[in-house]
Design an enzyme around this catalytic site. Structure first.
Site, PDB file in Angstrom:
ATOM      1  N   GLU A 152      -5.131 -25.607  -3.379  1.00 25.74           N
ATOM      2  CA  GLU A 152      -5.703 -25.222  -2.093  1.00 25.74           C
ATOM      3  C   GLU A 152      -6.665 -26.257  -1.531  1.00 25.74           C
ATOM      4  OE1 GLU A 152      -6.277 -20.958  -1.501  1.00 25.74           O
ATOM      5  OE2 GLU A 152      -8.019 -21.436  -0.296  1.00 25.74           O
ATOM      6  N   LYS A 155      -3.288 -18.325  -9.186  1.00 23.79           N
ATOM      7  CA  LYS A 155      -4.686 -17.949  -8.935  1.00 23.79           C
ATOM      8  C   LYS A 155      -5.015 -16.764  -9.829  1.00 23.79           C
ATOM      9  CE  LYS A 155      -5.676 -19.370  -4.223  1.00 23.79           C
ATOM     10  NZ  LYS A 155      -6.034 -18.890  -2.868  1.00 23.79           N
ATOM     11  N   HIS A 167      -7.680 -12.684   5.145  1.00 23.41           N
ATOM     12  CA  HIS A 167      -8.402 -12.439   3.897  1.00 23.41           C
ATOM     13  C   HIS A 167      -9.910 -12.638   4.033  1.00 23.41           C
ATOM     14  CE1 HIS A 167      -4.376 -12.416   2.306  1.00 23.41           C
ATOM     15  NE2 HIS A 167      -4.772 -12.305   1.054  1.00 23.41           N
ATOM     16  N   HIS A 201     -11.601  -9.607   2.633  1.00 23.48           N
ATOM     17  CA  HIS A 201     -12.451  -9.594   1.438  1.00 23.48           C
ATOM     18  C   HIS A 201     -13.822  -8.989   1.756  1.00 23.48           C
ATOM     19  CE1 HIS A 201     -10.028 -12.941  -0.827  1.00 23.48           C
ATOM     20  NE2 HIS A 201      -9.452 -11.766  -0.886  1.00 23.48           N
ATOM     21  N   ASN A 258      -4.315 -17.270   3.189  1.00 24.70           N
ATOM     22  CA  ASN A 258      -5.480 -16.383   3.302  1.00 24.70           C
ATOM     23  C   ASN A 258      -5.625 -15.773   4.681  1.00 24.70           C
ATOM     24  OD1 ASN A 258      -6.596 -16.486   0.693  1.00 24.70           O
ATOM     25  ND2 ASN A 258      -7.218 -18.586   1.086  1.00 24.70           N
ATOM     26  N   ARG A 309      -9.247 -21.738 -24.940  1.00 27.88           N
ATOM     27  CA  ARG A 309      -9.112 -22.792 -23.906  1.00 27.88           C
ATOM     28  C   ARG A 309      -7.716 -22.872 -23.310  1.00 27.88           C
ATOM     29  NH1 ARG A 309     -12.357 -25.673 -27.705  1.00 27.88           N
ATOM     30  NH2 ARG A 309     -14.531 -25.565 -27.067  1.00 27.88           N
ATOM     31  N   LYS A 334       6.016 -18.514  -0.971  1.00 26.65           N
ATOM     32  CA  LYS A 334       4.847 -18.761  -1.822  1.00 26.65           C
ATOM     33  C   LYS A 334       5.080 -20.006  -2.675  1.00 26.65           C
ATOM     34  CE  LYS A 334       0.903 -17.389  -3.935  1.00 26.65           C
ATOM     35  NZ  LYS A 334       0.022 -16.307  -4.268  1.00 26.65           N
ATOM     36  N   ARG A 372      -2.444 -24.384   1.496  1.00 18.67           N
ATOM     37  CA  ARG A 372      -2.443 -23.109   0.772  1.00 18.67           C
ATOM     38  C   ARG A 372      -3.440 -22.126   1.386  1.00 18.67           C
ATOM     39  NH1 ARG A 372      -1.946 -21.750  -5.709  1.00 18.67           N
ATOM     40  NH2 ARG A 372      -2.138 -19.491  -5.439  1.00 18.67           N
ATOM     41  N   GLU A 395       1.373  -8.101   2.627  1.00 15.18           N
ATOM     42  CA  GLU A 395       1.483  -9.504   2.192  1.00 15.18           C
ATOM     43  C   GLU A 395       2.862 -10.075   2.548  1.00 15.18           C
ATOM     44  OE1 GLU A 395      -1.168 -11.051   1.389  1.00 15.18           O
ATOM     45  OE2 GLU A 395      -2.373 -10.069  -0.157  1.00 15.18           O
ATOM     46  N   HIS A 420      -6.370  -3.860  -1.256  1.00 15.86           N
ATOM     47  CA  HIS A 420      -6.366  -5.254  -0.808  1.00 15.86           C
ATOM     48  C   HIS A 420      -5.449  -5.447   0.403  1.00 15.86           C
ATOM     49  CE1 HIS A 420      -6.592  -9.603  -1.052  1.00 15.86           C
ATOM     50  NE2 HIS A 420      -5.278  -9.659  -1.082  1.00 15.86           N
TER      51      HIS A 420
HETATM   52  P1  NAD Z   1      -3.342  -2.980  -8.437  1.00 16.39           P
HETATM   53  O1  NAD Z   1      -3.102  -3.965  -9.475  1.00 16.39           O
HETATM   54  O2  NAD Z   1      -4.636  -2.274  -8.404  1.00 16.39           O
HETATM   55  O3  NAD Z   1      -2.162  -1.919  -8.456  1.00 16.39           O
HETATM   56  C1  NAD Z   1      -2.188  -0.876  -7.535  1.00 16.39           C
HETATM   57  C2  NAD Z   1      -2.096   0.502  -8.219  1.00 16.39           C
HETATM   58  O4  NAD Z   1      -0.747   0.747  -8.578  1.00 16.39           O
HETATM   59  C3  NAD Z   1      -2.893   0.615  -9.489  1.00 16.39           C
HETATM   60  O5  NAD Z   1      -3.404   1.917  -9.601  1.00 16.39           O
HETATM   61  C4  NAD Z   1      -1.845   0.375 -10.558  1.00 16.39           C
HETATM   62  O6  NAD Z   1      -2.176   0.927 -11.804  1.00 16.39           O
HETATM   63  C5  NAD Z   1      -0.655   1.061  -9.963  1.00 16.39           C
HETATM   64  N1  NAD Z   1       0.647   0.599 -10.391  1.00 16.39           N
HETATM   65  C6  NAD Z   1       1.031  -0.664 -10.663  1.00 16.39           C
HETATM   66  N2  NAD Z   1       2.350  -0.707 -10.870  1.00 16.39           N
HETATM   67  C7  NAD Z   1       2.802   0.539 -10.743  1.00 16.39           C
HETATM   68  C8  NAD Z   1       4.083   1.124 -10.843  1.00 16.39           C
HETATM   69  N3  NAD Z   1       5.169   0.384 -11.036  1.00 16.39           N
HETATM   70  N4  NAD Z   1       4.193   2.453 -10.688  1.00 16.39           N
HETATM   71  C9  NAD Z   1       3.099   3.216 -10.419  1.00 16.39           C
HETATM   72  N5  NAD Z   1       1.875   2.709 -10.294  1.00 16.39           N
HETATM   73  C10 NAD Z   1       1.730   1.395 -10.459  1.00 16.39           C
HETATM   74  O7  NAD Z   1      -3.196  -3.637  -6.968  1.00 16.39           O
HETATM   75  P2  NAD Z   1      -2.185  -4.724  -6.364  1.00 16.39           P
HETATM   76  O8  NAD Z   1      -2.042  -4.363  -4.953  1.00 16.39           O
HETATM   77  O9  NAD Z   1      -0.996  -4.898  -7.214  1.00 16.39           O
HETATM   78  O10 NAD Z   1      -3.034  -6.068  -6.485  1.00 16.39           O
HETATM   79  C11 NAD Z   1      -4.238  -6.238  -5.767  1.00 16.39           C
HETATM   80  C12 NAD Z   1      -5.037  -7.291  -6.461  1.00 16.39           C
HETATM   81  O11 NAD Z   1      -4.335  -8.532  -6.428  1.00 16.39           O
HETATM   82  C13 NAD Z   1      -6.373  -7.549  -5.799  1.00 16.39           C
HETATM   83  O12 NAD Z   1      -7.371  -7.647  -6.783  1.00 16.39           O
HETATM   84  C14 NAD Z   1      -6.186  -8.885  -5.115  1.00 16.39           C
HETATM   85  O13 NAD Z   1      -7.375  -9.610  -5.009  1.00 16.39           O
HETATM   86  C15 NAD Z   1      -5.217  -9.557  -6.031  1.00 16.39           C
HETATM   87  N6  NAD Z   1      -4.414 -10.626  -5.404  1.00 16.39           N
HETATM   88  C16 NAD Z   1      -4.307 -11.788  -6.072  1.00 16.39           C
HETATM   89  C17 NAD Z   1      -3.539 -12.801  -5.547  1.00 16.39           C
HETATM   90  C18 NAD Z   1      -3.349 -14.070  -6.333  1.00 16.39           C
HETATM   91  O14 NAD Z   1      -2.792 -15.023  -5.781  1.00 16.39           O
HETATM   92  N7  NAD Z   1      -3.748 -14.113  -7.579  1.00 16.39           N
HETATM   93  C19 NAD Z   1      -2.859 -12.618  -4.340  1.00 16.39           C
HETATM   94  C20 NAD Z   1      -2.992 -11.405  -3.683  1.00 16.39           C
HETATM   95  C21 NAD Z   1      -3.771 -10.398  -4.231  1.00 16.39           C
HETATM   96  N1  GLY Z   2      -2.823 -15.164  -2.210  1.00 14.06           N
HETATM   97  C1  GLY Z   2      -3.369 -16.424  -1.807  1.00 14.06           C
HETATM   98  C2  GLY Z   2      -2.919 -17.565  -2.639  1.00 14.06           C
HETATM   99  O1  GLY Z   2      -2.240 -17.412  -3.620  1.00 14.06           O
HETATM  100  O2  GLY Z   2      -3.256 -18.679  -2.353  1.00 14.06           O
END
Ligand code: NAD
Ligand code: GLY
Length: 366
Positions: free
Chosen positions: A240, A146, A251, A255, A248, A124, A230, A244, A188, A268
Site C-alpha cells: 500500500e 493484511k 473505509h 472505520h 479503502n 517470527r 484484489k 492499494r 465489499e 464492517h
Molecule cells: P466476522 O469475522 O466477524 O464474521 C461475521 C459473523 O459471521 C461472525 O459472527 C462469525 O462468527 C460468523 N460466521 C462466519 N462464518 C460463518 C458461517 N459460514 N456461517 C455462520 N456464521 C458465520 O466478520 P467479517 O465480515 O467476515 O470480517 C470483518 C472483519 O474483516 C473486520 O474486522 C474487518 O476489519 C476485517 N477486514 C480485513 C480485511 C483485510 O484485508 N485483512 C479486509 C476487509 C475487512
Molecule cells: N481491504 C483493504 C486491503 O486489503 O487493502
C-alpha cells in the site's frame, strides 16, 4: 472449482498463492495437503463457526493423517484485540507448535486477521492458510496479507503484512451465514465495481436479487471477479504505497463509524457502505461526480439492504477519529474519492468546509 492466483514477486522463497473458490471444496483436502507436510496443523476458529465446520474439517484432514490442534476464540469484532491474540499464542505454545506447523484460519475476517497476525509473529513467522467462511472474507480479507487487531483508539491499527500460502473459499459455508452478514460482504463486492470496474458495478446492479438469494453460480462469479481485482491490486502494490489505498473507499469514514459506535455494533461492511456514501457526497461536492451517480450508488446499497445514512457523530468526532487513519501523511488526511463509477483516486486536498458540510448534512442521529 475456480482458481485465481495472486502473483507476488519474491527474492527468495516463492510467495505467489492460489485462491480456490467453489462449493464443497472443504471436503477436498488435496487442495491443502501440499502445505501440510508436517502432517500437523493448528486450526483457529470461533465459537460460532467451530460448531458448524470444525469437526468436519478436522475429520477430513485426519483421513489424510493430518493431526490438528483446534483453537476456538470468542466470536465478535470486539474480541479482535491483544487478549484474544494471546489466546492463540497460549494454545500454540501449549501444544508445542513449531516453525513449520501451519496455522489455518477457519472463519470470517476477524478470525482471519487475528490468525494471520499470530502467524506473522509466532516464532517470527509460521505458515498460514486462509479458509474464509463469510462472503466478506472470501472476497476481500482472506486475500492480500493484511493482518491485525483493533486498538481502542483506532480500527486495525496494529498488525503486519503477511501473505497466506493458500486460500480455500468453500462457498457452501455461506449457506449458514446470517443475511445481515451476507449483505455486509456484498458491500465489499460493490467496492470493486466502484473503484475499478464499471461493467462489474452494472453486473451487480442486475444480479443483486440473485446474490441476495445466494444463487450459487452467481455468488461464485462475484467472488471470483472480486478476487481477481484484489489479486491485481495486491500484485501491483502489496504494501500500500500507492494504488492499494483505493481498496479503502469508504473505509476512512467507515472505520470512524465502527470505532465510535463500539466495535461490532455496525458491521464492517455496513460501515463501509455508509462511509462510501459520504465519500461519494464529498466527490459530488468537489465536482468530480454528478448527483445522479450518488443516487445510483445509494440505490444499489438500498437494494442490497445496506445502510446509506451514517450516524451523526458530529464533524469534530469524525475528524478526530479520521485523523488516526493509516492513510494520514504528514498530518494530512487523504480520502478515496470517485471520479466516476468505476474510477477512484486518492485525494489529499478536500477542503474542510466540504467535509464539515457532508458530515453534518449527510448524517443522521443514530
Ligand atoms: P466476522 O469475522 O466477524 O464474521 C461475521 C459473523 O459471521 C461472525 O459472527 C462469525 O462468527 C460468523 N460466521 C462466519 N462464518 C460463518 C458461517 N459460514 N456461517 C455462520 N456464521 C458465520 O466478520 P467479517 O465480515 O467476515 O470480517 C470483518 C472483519 O474483516 C473486520 O474486522 C474487518 O476489519 C476485517 N477486514 C480485513 C480485511 C483485510 O484485508 N485483512 C479486509 C476487509 C475487512
Ligand atoms: N481491504 C483493504 C486491503 O486489503 O487493502
Amino acid at each position: 472449482m475456480q482458481t485465481v492466483t495472486v502473483n507476488l514477486v519474491s527474492t527468495s522463497a516463492p510467495r505467489s498463492y492460489p485462491i480456490h473458490i467453489g462449493a464443497d471444496i472443504l471436503t477436498q483436502p488435496e487442495l491443502l495437503l501440499d502445505y501440510l507436510g508436517q502432517k500437523r496443523a493448528a486450526i483457529v476458529t470461533n465459537t460460532t463457526v467451530g460448531p458448524l465446520y470444525l469437526e468436519k474439517f478436522r475429520a477430513t484432514l485426519a483421513a489424510h493423517d493430518v493431526v490438528s490442534v483446534p483453537i476456538v476464540l470468542p466470536d465478535g469484532e470486539e474480541y479482535k484485540n491483544w487478549e484474544t491474540l494471546n489466546l492463540i499464542f497460549d494454545a500454540l505454545l501449549t501444544h508445542r507448535c513449531e516453525r513449520n506447523t501451519p496455522i489455518i484460519a477457519l472463519g470470517g475476517g476477524v478470525v482471519g486477521d487475528l490468525t494471520g497476525f499470530a502467524a506473522a509473529s509466532y516464532l517470527r513467522g509460521v505458515p498460514f492458510i486462509q479458509v474464509p467462511t463469510t462472503l466478506l472474507a472470501q472476497v476481500d480479507s482472506s486475500v492480500g496479507g493484511k493482518t491485525g487487531i483493533n486498538h481502542p483508539l483506532g480500527k486495525n491499527m496494529i498488525g503486519a503484512f503477511y501473505q497466506p500460502q493458500a486460500v480455500v473459499a468453500d462457498t457452501s459455508t455461506l449457506d449458514t451465514l446470517p443475511d445481515r452478514e451476507l449483505r455486509a460482504g456484498i458491500a465489499e463486492v460493490i467496492k470493486y465495481g466502484l473503484i475499478r470496474d464499471p461493467a462489474f458495478f452494472g453486473w451487480i446492479e442486475s444480479h443483486i436479487e440473485l446474490l441476495l438469494e445466494r444463487e450459487s453460480s452467481i455468488l461464485i462469479d462475484a467472488i471470483k471477479r472480486s478476487c481477481q481485482h484484489k489479486a491485481e491490486v495486491v500484485e501491483a502494490d502489496e504494501r500500500e504505497s500507492g494504488m492499494r489505498a483505493l481498496l479503502n473507499l469508504g473505509h476512512t469514514f467507515g472505520h470512524a463509524i465502527e470505532n465510535a459506535m463500539g466495535y461490532g455494533n455496525w458491521l464492517h461492511g455496513e460501515a463501509v457502505a455508509a462511509g462510501t456514501i459520504l465519500a461519494a457526497e464529498v466527490s459530488q461536492r468537489m465536482g468530480m461526480i454528478g448527483e445522479g451517480d450518488v443516487d445510483r450508488i445509494r440505490n444499489l446499497y438500498v437494494k442490497a439492504g445496506l445502510p446509506v445514512i451514517a450516524p451523526n457523530l458530529g464533524p469534530e468526532k469524525y475528524l478526530h477519529l479520521m485523523g488516526l487513519d493509516k492513510k494520514v501523511q504528514g498530518g494530512k488526511m487523504r480520502f478515496i474519492l470517485l471520479e466516476d463509477i468505476g474510477r477512484a483516486v486518492v485525494h489529499a486536498g478536500v477542503p474542510s468546509p466540504i467535509l464539515t458540510e457532508v458530515l453534518t448534512e449527510c448524517t443522521a442521529d443514530a
